[in-house]
Design a protein around this motif. Structure first.
Motif, PDB file in Angstrom:
ATOM      1  N   SER A   8       7.933  11.722  -5.016  1.00 15.15           N
ATOM      2  CA  SER A   8       8.404  11.041  -6.217  1.00 15.15           C
ATOM      3  C   SER A   8       7.533  11.404  -7.407  1.00 15.15           C
ATOM      4  CB  SER A   8       8.372   9.518  -6.022  1.00 15.15           C
ATOM      5  OG  SER A   8       8.791   8.846  -7.184  1.00 15.15           O
ATOM      6  N   VAL A   9       8.177  11.548  -8.549  1.00 15.44           N
ATOM      7  CA  VAL A   9       7.452  11.769  -9.798  1.00 15.44           C
ATOM      8  C   VAL A   9       7.331  10.467 -10.584  1.00 15.44           C
ATOM      9  CG1 VAL A   9       8.124  14.178  -9.969  1.00 15.44           C
ATOM     10  CG2 VAL A   9       9.565  12.430 -11.021  1.00 15.44           C
ATOM     11  N   LEU A  10       7.902   9.371 -10.053  1.00 11.89           N
ATOM     12  CA  LEU A  10       7.797   8.098 -10.745  1.00 11.89           C
ATOM     13  C   LEU A  10       6.358   7.583 -10.666  1.00 11.89           C
ATOM     14  CD1 LEU A  10      11.041   6.284  -9.477  1.00 11.89           C
ATOM     15  CD2 LEU A  10      10.641   7.253 -11.754  1.00 11.89           C
ATOM     16  N   PRO A  11       5.880   6.925 -11.725  1.00 18.21           N
ATOM     17  CA  PRO A  11       4.510   6.370 -11.685  1.00 18.21           C
ATOM     18  C   PRO A  11       4.439   5.217 -10.709  1.00 18.21           C
ATOM     19  CG  PRO A  11       5.658   5.633 -13.654  1.00 18.21           C
ATOM     20  CD  PRO A  11       6.547   6.637 -13.007  1.00 18.21           C
ATOM     21  N   ARG A  12       3.256   5.043 -10.099  1.00 17.85           N
ATOM     22  CA  ARG A  12       3.076   3.928  -9.182  1.00 17.85           C
ATOM     23  C   ARG A  12       2.426   2.800  -9.932  1.00 17.85           C
ATOM     24  NH1 ARG A  12       2.621   1.697  -4.178  1.00 17.85           N
ATOM     25  NH2 ARG A  12       0.685   0.598  -3.744  1.00 17.85           N
ATOM     26  N   ASP A  70       0.837  -1.199   0.000  1.00 14.44           N
ATOM     27  CA  ASP A  70       0.000   0.000   0.000  1.00 14.44           C
ATOM     28  C   ASP A  70       0.872   1.248   0.000  1.00 14.44           C
ATOM     29  OD1 ASP A  70       0.419   0.928   2.936  1.00 14.44           O
ATOM     30  OD2 ASP A  70      -0.146  -1.183   3.117  1.00 14.44           O
ATOM     31  N   ALA A  71       0.253   2.368  -0.278  1.00  7.44           N
ATOM     32  CA  ALA A  71       1.001   3.612  -0.441  1.00  7.44           C
ATOM     33  C   ALA A  71       1.774   3.993   0.817  1.00  7.44           C
ATOM     34  CB  ALA A  71       0.042   4.738  -0.831  1.00  7.44           C
ATOM     35  N   ARG A 123       9.302   3.583  -6.930  1.00  6.20           N
ATOM     36  CA  ARG A 123       8.646   4.809  -6.465  1.00  6.20           C
ATOM     37  C   ARG A 123       8.718   4.917  -4.943  1.00  6.20           C
ATOM     38  NH1 ARG A 123       4.570   8.672  -7.866  1.00  6.20           N
ATOM     39  NH2 ARG A 123       3.437   9.322  -5.989  1.00  6.20           N
ATOM     40  N   ALA A 124       8.493   3.798  -4.259  1.00  6.16           N
ATOM     41  CA  ALA A 124       8.542   3.808  -2.794  1.00  6.16           C
ATOM     42  C   ALA A 124       9.934   4.186  -2.291  1.00  6.16           C
ATOM     43  CB  ALA A 124       8.137   2.441  -2.252  1.00  6.16           C
ATOM     44  N   VAL A 125      10.969   3.638  -2.916  1.00 11.05           N
ATOM     45  CA  VAL A 125      12.339   3.973  -2.530  1.00 11.05           C
ATOM     46  C   VAL A 125      12.625   5.444  -2.826  1.00 11.05           C
ATOM     47  CG1 VAL A 125      14.777   3.538  -3.022  1.00 11.05           C
ATOM     48  CG2 VAL A 125      13.188   1.613  -2.804  1.00 11.05           C
ATOM     49  N   ASP A 126      12.165   5.924  -3.962  1.00 14.56           N
ATOM     50  CA  ASP A 126      12.368   7.329  -4.330  1.00 14.56           C
ATOM     51  C   ASP A 126      11.702   8.256  -3.307  1.00 14.56           C
ATOM     52  OD1 ASP A 126      13.283   9.414  -5.994  1.00 14.56           O
ATOM     53  OD2 ASP A 126      11.345   9.507  -7.035  1.00 14.56           O
ATOM     54  N   ALA A 148       6.347  -9.184 -11.642  1.00 11.25           N
ATOM     55  CA  ALA A 148       7.671  -8.746 -11.208  1.00 11.25           C
ATOM     56  C   ALA A 148       7.952  -7.329 -11.689  1.00 11.25           C
ATOM     57  CB  ALA A 148       8.737  -9.711 -11.724  1.00 11.25           C
ATOM     58  N   ILE A 149       7.615  -7.047 -12.937  1.00  4.78           N
ATOM     59  CA  ILE A 149       7.832  -5.698 -13.477  1.00  4.78           C
ATOM     60  C   ILE A 149       6.990  -4.688 -12.714  1.00  4.78           C
ATOM     61  CG2 ILE A 149       7.539  -4.226 -15.511  1.00  4.78           C
ATOM     62  CD1 ILE A 149       8.200  -6.719 -17.217  1.00  4.78           C
ATOM     63  N   ARG A 150       5.723  -5.039 -12.451  1.00  8.20           N
ATOM     64  CA  ARG A 150       4.849  -4.132 -11.692  1.00  8.20           C
ATOM     65  C   ARG A 150       5.460  -3.817 -10.322  1.00  8.20           C
ATOM     66  NH1 ARG A 150      -1.130  -3.753 -10.409  1.00  8.20           N
ATOM     67  NH2 ARG A 150      -1.237  -3.160  -8.211  1.00  8.20           N
ATOM     68  N   GLU A 151       5.880  -4.871  -9.608  1.00  7.74           N
ATOM     69  CA  GLU A 151       6.406  -4.651  -8.269  1.00  7.74           C
ATOM     70  C   GLU A 151       7.722  -3.879  -8.308  1.00  7.74           C
ATOM     71  OE1 GLU A 151       6.181  -7.396  -5.208  1.00  7.74           O
ATOM     72  OE2 GLU A 151       3.997  -7.470  -5.413  1.00  7.74           O
ATOM     73  N   GLY A 152       8.554  -4.138  -9.300  1.00  5.30           N
ATOM     74  CA  GLY A 152       9.792  -3.388  -9.428  1.00  5.30           C
ATOM     75  C   GLY A 152       9.540  -1.909  -9.637  1.00  5.30           C
ATOM     76  N   ARG A 153       8.566  -1.582 -10.478  1.00  2.00           N
ATOM     77  CA  ARG A 153       8.222  -0.183 -10.738  1.00  2.00           C
ATOM     78  C   ARG A 153       7.660   0.483  -9.480  1.00  2.00           C
ATOM     79  NH1 ARG A 153       7.297   1.572 -16.060  1.00  2.00           N
ATOM     80  NH2 ARG A 153       5.453   2.744 -15.416  1.00  2.00           N
ATOM     81  N   GLN A 154       6.737  -0.203  -8.814  1.00  7.56           N
ATOM     82  CA  GLN A 154       6.124   0.387  -7.625  1.00  7.56           C
ATOM     83  C   GLN A 154       7.133   0.527  -6.485  1.00  7.56           C
ATOM     84  OE1 GLN A 154       2.567  -1.730  -6.550  1.00  7.56           O
ATOM     85  NE2 GLN A 154       1.361  -0.744  -8.163  1.00  7.56           N
ATOM     86  N   ALA A 155       7.995  -0.473  -6.331  1.00 10.08           N
ATOM     87  CA  ALA A 155       9.014  -0.391  -5.287  1.00 10.08           C
ATOM     88  C   ALA A 155       9.989   0.751  -5.562  1.00 10.08           C
ATOM     89  CB  ALA A 155       9.757  -1.714  -5.173  1.00 10.08           C
TER      90      ALA A 155
END
Length: 492
Positions: free
Chosen positions: A488-492, A441-442, A478-481, A469-476
């Motif tokens: 963060s400006v990265l998409p979730r 979650d956010a 953003r969380a790290v950023d 895996a790609i979805r979780e890598g992208r969302q993670a």
């Protein structure tokens, strides 16, 4: 959409492929992608359905109706831009994803779904040919350092997103090349490794540092997990040197089969069999590579990994290939009113099955039988029994025991968890299934119980699909950023 009545006028178009007799002689990809005219017809079938369930059926939330419409209008560059906005590696998913988006397609209620996967592959393959896929290095560097441990699709996606956000990213991989199970689990005939190599080149130009042959932590003693590391780094060192650590390793602990005779030679996990073949295909010399030439092979496990073993054994020249599945044979067609738009249970016949394989359902292995004389330490046969399921419990059917020859047995029954010793070395708490405990979650943001340590992909959710895996890598990412920068400006 481009053609309102296209779904009524055109039938689904399947990608063509090389004939079986030709393709089993090599390890090259044999699926032939859609040409421009066929892609236009296929995309014309996409309905103006109001609520596109395909978007939510896709774990990375690809904006599918939009890129379908653009392909129909021959606006390929913008179709690629739409696809690229949600998926870092559509050339991977366009080849090996089982396409849950197609199961969720509205047209799938009473007809064949739109061939979304084939359109996706056509878009990205054209994008590479046209030169649209280029490095996008960050214009401003943050000075923050991030370690990503595990270079499968989750790690690659996270590393790319974090580098584009301006962080200094180092991606660690215990084996000798980037890609994780994409590199050493997926056979080349399903996805050639040149697709990974050119993404590595793109990411290098974007500033990602790759460190291969580095084991972070340690494997359990006697582990069968493939490990070609030449260097070991302690988790404490990573936590000291980096501002954040993201764990994205695979769920590599294979499920075993503890029946009498399991200790015999010739019984191996699928992941002891598949990775060395990919190293051979890459031109490496591999000692003691497992071979199926002239052997009676039994593959225990009816999923995708088992299917990959089938295709590889056929290319080796096995005498016979049999695949066991514990569950009953599913129906050839799903009950669509019951399951749509969710992933259906139905009989799935892969391209490898079509190349030659006996499939046995509702069957269990009771015992592995050794050979005689000097071969008494080597498996020669196995004893099976038919089973039925009663109130969720497996029950053997009396009088159905059978002995069949088996010179090579491959265990492909799935994976139970990531390597627990790696998580323990970081002090990361595990859930009931042995995965890293971290919420998505956010507010939770893929954080573990250890400060500045995050987890994503199979390491967090267990065995899953490349698209998850790609979805979780992208969302993670953003969380790290957000953790590092406060926003963060990265998409979730």
């Amino acid at each position: 959409m481009g053609k309102d009545t296209g779904f009524m006028e055109y039938k689904r178009l399947e990608e063509s492929h090389s004939p079986v007799a030709e393709r089993v002689k090599n390890y090259r990809e044999f699926i032939i992608g859609l040409n421009e005219a066929d892609a236009k017809i296929q995309s014309a079938r996409c309905m103006d359905c109001g609520t596109p369930f395909c978007n939510s059926g896709c774990p990375v939330n690809n904006i599918i109706p939009d890129f379908n419409d653009l392909v129909y209008k021959a606006d390929w560059k913008n179709a690629w831009a739409v696809l690229d906005s949600t998926n870092n590696f559509p050339e991977f998913t366009g080849r090996i994803c089982p396409a849950p988006c197609e199961a969720a397609c509205t047209l799938n209620i009473n007809d064949d779904p739109v061939g979304i996967k084939s359109i996706e592959r056509a878009i990205i393959d054209r994008a590479w040919v046209e030169g649209w896929v280029v490095p996008r290095p960050a214009k401003i560097r943050t000075g923050k350092r991030v370690a990503v441990v595990g270079s499968g699709p989750a790690g690659m996606a996270a590393a790319q997103q974090l580098a584009r956000a301006g962080h200094d990213v180092t991606l660690f991989e215990k084996n000798d090349a980037i890609g994780g199970l994409l590199r050493y689990g997926i056979p080349d005939f399903k996805m050639e490794k040149s697709h990974i190599d050119r993404r590595v080149e793109q990411m290098l130009a974007e500033g990602v540092v790759f460190r291969t042959g580095v084991m972070v932590g340690a494997l359990p003693e006697g582990s069968k997990v493939i490990n070609w590391a030449t260097e070991v780094i302690a988790p404490a060192q990573l936590k000291a040197e980096f501002d954040a650590v993201l764990l994205t390793g695979g769920a590599e602990q294979s499920r075993d089969l503890p029946v009498p005779g399991r200790e015999l030679e010739g019984i191996h996990f699928a992941m002891e069999f598949l990775p060395p073949q990919n190293k051979v295909n890459a031109g490496d010399k591999v000692r003691d590579q497992l071979r199926a030439d002239g052997k009676h092979v039994v593959i225990i496990g009816g999923g995708d990994t088992g299917s990959d073993c089938v295709g590889t054994c056929n290319r080796h020249g096995a005498k016979s290939v049999t695949q066991f599945e514990l569950l009953p044979m599913p129906p050839e067609r799903e009950d669509k009113p019951l399951v749509w738009p969710y992933w259906p249970i139905k009989l799935r016949t892969s391209s490898s099955h079509k190349e030659g394989c006996e499939r046995e359902f509702a069957i269990a292995t009771k015992e592995f039988i050794p050979g005689e004389g000097k071969n008494k330490s080597i498996v020669a046969a196995l004893k099976s029994v038919r089973v039925e399921w009663q109130e969720g419990r497996m029950v053997e059917i009396p009088g159905t025991e059978k002995i069949m020859p088996a010179d090579l047995v491959l265990l492909a029954m799935g994976f139970v968890s990531p390597v627990t010793t790696v998580l323990d070395a970081f002090g990361v708490a595990r859930d009931a299934r042995g995965n890293a405990r971290a919420t998505t979650d956010a507010s939770g943001g893929y954080k573990t119980n250890i400060d500045k340590v995050f987890a994503a992909g199979d390491m967090r959710r267990g065995q899953s699909l490349v698209v998850w895996a790609i979805r979780e890598g992208r969302q993670a990412a953003r969380a790290v950023d957000e953790y590092l920068m406060g926003e963060s400006v990265l998409p979730r």
